[in-house]
Design a protein around this motif. Structure first.
Motif, PDB file in Angstrom:
ATOM      1  N   ARG A  31       7.951  10.423  41.310  1.00  0.00           N
ATOM      2  CA  ARG A  31       6.760   9.442  40.684  1.00  0.00           C
ATOM      3  C   ARG A  31       5.479   9.796  41.093  1.00  0.00           C
ATOM      4  NH1 ARG A  31       8.247   3.788  41.292  1.00  0.00           N
ATOM      5  NH2 ARG A  31       6.840   3.369  39.207  1.00  0.00           N
ATOM      6  N   ARG A  44      -1.355  15.468  30.672  1.00  0.00           N
ATOM      7  CA  ARG A  44      -0.240  15.260  31.598  1.00  0.00           C
ATOM      8  C   ARG A  44       1.138  15.223  30.794  1.00  0.00           C
ATOM      9  NH1 ARG A  44      -0.398  10.433  35.029  1.00  0.00           N
ATOM     10  NH2 ARG A  44       0.628   9.486  33.233  1.00  0.00           N
ATOM     11  N   ALA A  45       0.951  14.318  29.603  1.00  0.00           N
ATOM     12  CA  ALA A  45       2.056  13.965  28.937  1.00  0.00           C
ATOM     13  C   ALA A  45       2.690  15.181  28.162  1.00  0.00           C
ATOM     14  CB  ALA A  45       1.869  12.854  27.996  1.00  0.00           C
ATOM     15  N   ILE A  61       2.301   8.592  38.935  1.00  0.00           N
ATOM     16  CA  ILE A  61       2.881   6.980  38.431  1.00  0.00           C
ATOM     17  C   ILE A  61       2.560   6.226  39.891  1.00  0.00           C
ATOM     18  CG2 ILE A  61       4.581   5.658  37.745  1.00  0.00           C
ATOM     19  CD1 ILE A  61       5.512   7.865  36.106  1.00  0.00           C
ATOM     20  N   TRP A  80       8.874  13.000  31.822  1.00  0.00           N
ATOM     21  CA  TRP A  80       9.579  12.363  32.775  1.00  0.00           C
ATOM     22  C   TRP A  80      10.953  11.612  32.249  1.00  0.00           C
ATOM     23  CZ3 TRP A  80      11.158  11.102  37.429  1.00  0.00           C
ATOM     24  CH2 TRP A  80      11.100   9.715  37.865  1.00  0.00           C
ATOM     25  N   LEU A 101       4.805  11.280  20.955  1.00  0.00           N
ATOM     26  CA  LEU A 101       3.624  10.321  21.066  1.00  0.00           C
ATOM     27  C   LEU A 101       2.405  11.083  21.689  1.00  0.00           C
ATOM     28  CD1 LEU A 101       4.946   6.738  21.988  1.00  0.00           C
ATOM     29  CD2 LEU A 101       3.909   7.488  19.642  1.00  0.00           C
ATOM     30  N   PRO A 102       2.618  11.986  22.762  1.00  0.00           N
ATOM     31  CA  PRO A 102       1.577  12.701  23.368  1.00  0.00           C
ATOM     32  C   PRO A 102       0.778  13.694  22.416  1.00  0.00           C
ATOM     33  CG  PRO A 102       3.531  12.646  24.764  1.00  0.00           C
ATOM     34  CD  PRO A 102       3.936  12.029  23.465  1.00  0.00           C
ATOM     35  N   ALA A 115      -4.145  11.482  30.970  1.00  0.00           N
ATOM     36  CA  ALA A 115      -2.977  11.035  30.520  1.00  0.00           C
ATOM     37  C   ALA A 115      -2.320  11.843  29.553  1.00  0.00           C
ATOM     38  CB  ALA A 115      -3.146   9.635  30.216  1.00  0.00           C
ATOM     39  N   ASP A 116      -3.121  12.115  28.394  1.00  0.00           N
ATOM     40  CA  ASP A 116      -2.312  12.899  27.277  1.00  0.00           C
ATOM     41  C   ASP A 116      -1.909  14.303  27.841  1.00  0.00           C
ATOM     42  OD1 ASP A 116      -1.905  11.319  24.951  1.00  0.00           O
ATOM     43  OD2 ASP A 116      -4.149  11.450  24.494  1.00  0.00           O
ATOM     44  N   GLN A 156       9.595  15.979  23.754  1.00  0.00           N
ATOM     45  CA  GLN A 156       8.409  16.025  24.323  1.00  0.00           C
ATOM     46  C   GLN A 156       7.672  17.474  24.260  1.00  0.00           C
ATOM     47  OE1 GLN A 156       7.722  13.256  27.354  1.00  0.00           O
ATOM     48  NE2 GLN A 156       5.956  13.713  27.872  1.00  0.00           N
ATOM     49  N   ARG A 198       0.753   2.506  19.367  1.00  0.00           N
ATOM     50  CA  ARG A 198       1.166   3.590  20.142  1.00  0.00           C
ATOM     51  C   ARG A 198       1.792   3.239  21.277  1.00  0.00           C
ATOM     52  NH1 ARG A 198      -2.087   8.892  21.937  1.00  0.00           N
ATOM     53  NH2 ARG A 198      -0.631   9.118  23.633  1.00  0.00           N
ATOM     54  N   SER A 257       4.452   7.920  31.623  1.00  0.00           N
ATOM     55  CA  SER A 257       4.606   9.443  31.492  1.00  0.00           C
ATOM     56  C   SER A 257       4.231  10.034  30.059  1.00  0.00           C
ATOM     57  CB  SER A 257       5.918   9.849  31.806  1.00  0.00           C
ATOM     58  OG  SER A 257       6.813   9.555  30.715  1.00  0.00           O
ATOM     59  N   LEU A 258       4.232   9.197  29.040  1.00  0.00           N
ATOM     60  CA  LEU A 258       3.978   9.417  27.676  1.00  0.00           C
ATOM     61  C   LEU A 258       2.462   9.404  27.430  1.00  0.00           C
ATOM     62  CD1 LEU A 258       6.952   7.924  25.648  1.00  0.00           C
ATOM     63  CD2 LEU A 258       6.060  10.550  25.803  1.00  0.00           C
ATOM     64  N   GLY A 259       1.707   9.051  28.369  1.00  0.00           N
ATOM     65  CA  GLY A 259       0.123   9.096  28.142  1.00  0.00           C
ATOM     66  C   GLY A 259      -0.552   7.894  28.182  1.00  0.00           C
TER      67      GLY A 259
END
Lengths: 247, 328
Positions: free
Chosen positions: A47, A69-70, A52, A75, A97-98, A66-67, A143, B208, B222-224
């Motif tokens: 984490r 990284r995703a 996180i 994870w 989603l990312p 954030a995006d 993902q 979202r 983790s999904l942003g």
């Protein structure tokens, strides 16, 4: 090229460091088993690496947006939560989603990979715990991030599903990605991982190929067990025999 | 039914109920005459249509939508089907603001003092909640802060009632708190509309994040998803929606709780899809309830909030029983 680089990563809970000064890097093709007894800092390391948890030192992932990284790392937390009765396909699609929700083919590939096509229309919350675990692994695979970080992904799975999960991760690594999975089953780790990290009281105490890492001395010192090792045509077999004293 | 067909059906239901709300009332105006009077605005019928029924119908649709939408957002954020929009204390605080306006007589001097005081109450609540729940975006601290703020607002409201100068003042406060759409004007519509619109825009953009949160807070990050920003959106968006609703209609319970429940299965349980469906469903439900108050007891001024709770509570029990039987 590295998919993850940690430099002097330290994670504290209150004042107490639970991960101390860990430097590591992960290259494509590696399937790393993260080992250590309960409370060794495995989850906190993962984490912290993801950003996180607040941390000192540097993680290549935590520095990303954030995006980004995703898209770089998926994870798979240990707690397997699916809050609403969505269909299996929709849960797996959350992995997109990312990517702005695009990529239905990636969802289908992940469903196929985890053998979930027959369940795709079922409500995920009505499946058994082990089946839900597979759904969530499929979500992480959907993902399509090069790096997958998984916290005890095989916990609660039946033996066949454990081996199948390890194979899926090994295939992900072989295809140019990398996986870091915390594991308690040293036998599974020895057989399927390309590299093992062993943590003890927040520190990294061993890092290398399974055969080199899982020595009698390390097992005694870190895990407080004696174990039996044997080479078989199917790969190495590992069986804990006894503890070296109680708690 | 496909998702689009469901939304279309709900939208059609809202249109029909809005028309019905315009047509039904104690004045006994015929349907064609009512429509003509609404358009022309002439005569006594025109006055009734434009000054009484139109604001009532519009507010029914707007506030119902606001409550349904914020209920869906709150349930999605807290991952709990028992969450309701008032959980974080905005409705109790808005009610406190309104009650103070009634008590001090400010509202007798200036009619908009009441909704404005209610909005101010909701604003104070949001500031307190964000302060109390600290940084980060965890749900638990938000719930605890909401409970604390709700309790404080409830206690202060009780204090105001306790200190009411006369039984009449107390009765006025109690009746207001029951929630109603009667005797509201287009000024109320105009006052609430911008707040409701801002709240709706904020909340509708959270889909979202709420979807990702289905997998838990860690997985969502983790999904942003930024949990802090998501929480801020939920708190501020629902404060606009609930605060403005309470400001003009008083406390109307159960719509925000029951509507998302009713529609969840139909939209396939995905939180982002539930948002617009709950908005439409909430509008339909509140319009229907408001029409029912006029049909059941035309001369008794049955309060809307009383009716929604009377119908909502048993219905909710039924839902819980059904959930229990399915063993979810």
């Amino acid at each position: 090229m590295t998919l993850l680089q940690l430099q002097a990563l330290t994670v504290r809970r209150g004042q107490c460091p639970v991960v101390e000064d860990v430097s590591l890097s992960v290259a494509p093709g590696e399937f790393i088993g993260l080992l250590g007894p309960n409370g060794a800092g495995k989850t906190s390391l993962l984490r912290g690496a993801l950003g996180i948890l607040p941390h000192e030192g540097r993680s290549s992932l935590a520095g990303l947006g954030a995006d980004a990284r995703a898209r770089a790392a998926a994870w798979l937390p240990q707690s397997r939560e699916i809050a609403w009765g969505m269909s299996v396909r929709e849960v797996v699609a959350l992995g997109r989603l990312p990517h702005g929700g695009q990529g239905a083919d990636a969802v289908e590939r992940a469903l196929a990979r985890m053998g979930l096509h027959a369940y795709a229309a079922r409500r995920a919350t009505q499946l058994s715990g082990g089946e839900q675990a597979r759904v969530l692994i499929a979500r992480a695979l959907a993902q399509e991030a090069p790096l997958v970080l998984a916290d005890e992904p095989t916990a609660g799975l039946d033996p066949a599903a454990q081996i199948a999960t390890m194979r899926v991760f090994a295939a992900h690594a072989a295809a140019g990605g990398a996986v870091v999975a915390s594991l308690h089953d040293l036998g599974l780790a020895a057989r399927h991982c390309t590299r093992l990290w062993v943590m003890h009281r927040g520190r990294l105490v061993a890092d290398g190929a399974p055969g080199a890492v899982l020595t009698a001395d390390l097992l005694a010192e870190v895990f407080h067990i004696r174990a039996h090792f044997a080479q078989t045509p199917e790969g190495p077999v590992f069986q804990p025999l006894n503890t070296l004293g109680d708690f | 039914m496909s998702y689009r067909a469901l939304l279309a059906a709900l939208a059609a239901l809202v249109v029909v109920l809005t028309l019905a709300s315009l047509m039904i009332g104690p004045a006994g105006i015929g349907w064609s005459e009512a429509l003509r009077a609404l358009v022309s605005g002439e005569g006594a019928a025109g006055l009734v249509m434009r000054e009484i029924r139109l604001p009532r119908a519009l507010l029914g649709a707007m506030i119902g939508a606001a409550l349904g939408l914020s209920g869906a957002a709150m349930q999605g954020f807290l991952r709990n089907p028992l969450a309701e929009p008032g959980l974080i204390g905005t409705s109790a605080s808005a009610a406190l603001g309104a009650v103070i306006a009634i008590q001090t007589g400010a509202y007798a001097a200036f009619a908009l003092a009441l909704p404005l005081a209610a909005l101010a109450g909701a604003g104070v609540a949001v500031a307190l909640i964000l302060l109390l729940s600290g940084p980060g975006g965890r749900a638990l601290t938000l719930i605890l802060a909401g409970i604390a703020v709700s309790a404080l607002a409830g206690a202060l409201t009780a204090l105001v009632l306790n200190l009411a100068p006369s039984p009449y003042a107390a009765a006025e406060i109690v009746f207001w708190m029951m929630g109603s759409l009667a005797d509201r004007s287009l000024t109320h519509v105009a006052l609430a509309a911008p707040f409701l619109l801002i709240g709706a825009v904020i909340v509708l953009r959270l889909g979202r994040g709420l979807d990702a949160l289905t997998l838990g807070e860690d997985a969502a990050v983790s999904l942003g998803i930024s949990l802090g920003r998501l929480r801020l959106g939920v708190v501020i968006g629902s404060a606009f929606l609930v605060g403005a609703s309470t400001a003009v209609a008083g406390a109307v319970g159960f719509v925000g709780l029951v509507v998302p429940h009713l529609l969840r299965r139909a939209v396939g349980s995905r939180p982002s899809r539930l948002l617009p469906a709950s908005a439409l469903g909430g509008a339909a439900m509140l319009l229907a309830a408001d029409i029912a108050t006029r049909l059941i007891a035309p001369e008794r001024d049955l309060k809307l909030g009383v009716l929604t709770a009377l119908v909502g509570a048993p219905f909710f029990l039924h839902l819980i029983r059904r959930l229990g039987r399915e063993g979810e």
